[in-house]
Design a protein around this motif. Structure first.
Motif: not given
Length: 519
Positions: A294-313
């Motif tokens: 996606g040339l107009d899309t922002t993706r944040i990878y490796s969430l488990l290394n950067k934050t605990r907010v999304f772990d529940k998902l």
């Protein structure tokens, strides 16, 4: 002997009284349990379970009502009816009326509940219709009565048919006393009382069952005609689920290749996720490097290394229940990142997630995936598009016109298996935030290498169930070991290595740790 006969007659009278008050007996308690639930997630789950049971009940009523109507229509044609007492014809015509009304009411309520299921605010409207205006934790009698009308009408029809049949059979008792017909009449009534005696133990405390050999069904989106393929094979080691919600979810996925789980997350959790995406993105978020990303899309990878907010998902209960059915034990995370699709983004190429595994189709899935909506998914803001039934395809290629948008409110989850064709649509509206969690069979290489993406020193911060899905467990019989060690012990050893100079002559046998087995 006489006391036993009267006792059984009394039980029959009790059955009639129980049926006449069926709205309170069968529906008030479960509905008020839903209304009194303070946790919105649990309330949503209980309401969904009730809808599953109600849909099953309505299916049973439609079938049984049609059967009774057919039986009484045939009975009305009997030549002996002309010589029977007028009350026989009266009860049977009433039976026909009640049975047909029960079928019509069941059909109407099925459509009504389906409409609630496909609306984004359908559950809120349904809850409002169920509770009293002034007392939110008490049920509205009129709503309960309307919802129980089909089963009540069916019960009345069945009772009237039996009464009419009994009146016809016992007529010889006064028409020809002590004749053969009288003895037959007495035998039939004794049999009826015996049946009442056998079942009297079951009558006490009995409630109407709505799970009589019927599969639960929930309509999430209008049904689509599917290609004629065999059902996808499932892992032989998966245990059959018993929860009605899970059964309904599995049935929908088997038929359509996907299922929408509406409003799984609370508003607070959705807002927290969006705030965290904005924090991680910073002032100048990077966009995609090629068209598929996606040339107009922002993706944040490796969430488990950067934050605990999304772990529940990664371990949502309804998603875990589905994965336990469609994947083998020990399945792994293959990809986990956020997606922000901005205005002007072009449609994504249609694909299925396990197409990089070159096994011929049709086949079972080698992975599954969810898309979690943090904004409302609409047709305008590039809602994920899915081709229903495409998980059953062989070598067929998809067309863009076959894909339908997964329209759902914020906090909803779209679950689909790895063989389902899907893709993002063009965004002609505002930015749309979401996250995707993808899983794969334990013997498939993951898309994102979790061993390199996540600092092993952070593993103690992460839920052990998630750590295992990252690949830090041994899949039976011994897939994934490291130098004879468990993957987790191997990761600890890697941290120790990095804190020391490189050993020129590493030991032949690893240190397993005191009291620790190899695996």
């Amino acid at each position: 002997m006489a006391s036993k006969v009267w006792k059984r007659i009394l039980y029959i009278v009790k059955i009639g009284g129980w049926i006449s008050t069926m709205p309170w007996v069968c529906l008030q308690a479960p509905i008020e349990q839903i209304l009194q639930e303070q946790d919105s997630i649990q309330q949503e789950k209980k309401l969904l379970e009730w809808q599953v049971r109600k849909n099953s009940e309505l299916q049973m009523v439609s079938f049984a009502g049609t059967l009774i109507a057919s039986a009484v229509t045939g009975s009305i044609q009997w030549s002996s009816l002309s010589t029977a007492h007028w009350s026989v014809a009266a009860t049977w015509y009433s039976t026909l009326l009640f049975s047909l009304m029960s079928v019509i009411m069941a059909f109407y309520l099925t459509i009504l509940l389906s409409n609630f299921a496909i609306k984004s605010d359908g559950n809120a409207i349904l809850l409002k219709a169920l509770h009293k205006t002034k007392y939110y934790e008490e049920s509205r009698w009129a709503s309960l009565f309307a919802l129980q009308m089909p089963i009540m009408l069916l019960s009345y029809a069945l009772i009237l048919y039996i009464v009419g049949l009994s009146l016809m059979v016992i007529r010889p008792l006064w028409a020809e006393p002590w004749g053969d017909g009288s003895f037959m009449a007495m035998d039939s009534q004794v049999t009826l009382l015996d049946i009442a005696g056998v079942t009297e133990a079951d009558i006490a405390g009995t409630r109407v069952s709505v799970n009589i050999a019927l599969k639960p069904s929930i309509t999430y989106l209008p049904t689509v005609e599917m290609p004629d393929h065999k059902e996808i094979p499932q892992p032989s080691i998966s245990k059959p689920p018993t929860d009605p919600v899970t059964l309904a979810d599995i049935t929908h996925v088997k038929t359509h290749g996907y299922v929408i789980l509406p409003s799984i997350l609370t508003r607070t959790e959705v807002d927290a996720a969006k705030t965290e995406i904005m924090r991680l993105s910073g002032a100048a978020p990077r966009k995609g490097r090629f068209a598929f990303e996606g040339l107009d899309t922002t993706r944040i990878y490796s969430l488990l290394n950067k934050t605990r907010v999304f772990d529940k998902l990664t371990i949502l209960p309804r998603v875990v229940a589905l994965n336990n059915h469609f994947l083998d034990p020990g399945y792994q995370l293959t990809s986990f990142h956020t997606i922000q699709i901005n205005p002007g983004e072009q449609p994504q190429q249609l694909h299925h997630d396990d197409e990089y595994c070159h096994f011929p189709r049709p086949r079972g899935p080698l992975g599954t995936a969810i898309v979690v909506a943090f904004d409302e998914f609409t047709a305008e803001n590039v809602a994920t598009r899915v081709i229903p039934g495409s998980h059953l395809w062989g070598a067929e290629k998809p067309g863009k016109e076959q894909a339908i948008p997964m329209i759902c409110p914020p906090g909803s989850v779209i679950y689909f298996i790895g063989t389902t064709w899907h893709g993002g649509g063009p965004n002609a509206s505002s930015p749309r935030m979401s996250a995707t969690v993808q899983y794969c069979q334990p013997y498939i290489r993951s898309l994102e290498n979790q061993f390199l993406a996540v600092d092993p020193r952070r593993l103690s911060e992460i839920d052990p169930q998630i750590v295992e899905m990252m690949g830090y467990r041994v899949h039976a019989p011994f897939v994934g070991y490291a130098d004879g060690l468990s993957p987790l012990r191997g990761a600890q050893r890697m941290v120790e290595w990095m804190q020391k100079p490189l050993e020129k002559n590493p030991p032949a046998f690893p240190n397993h740790g005191i009291g620790t087995s190899k695996l």
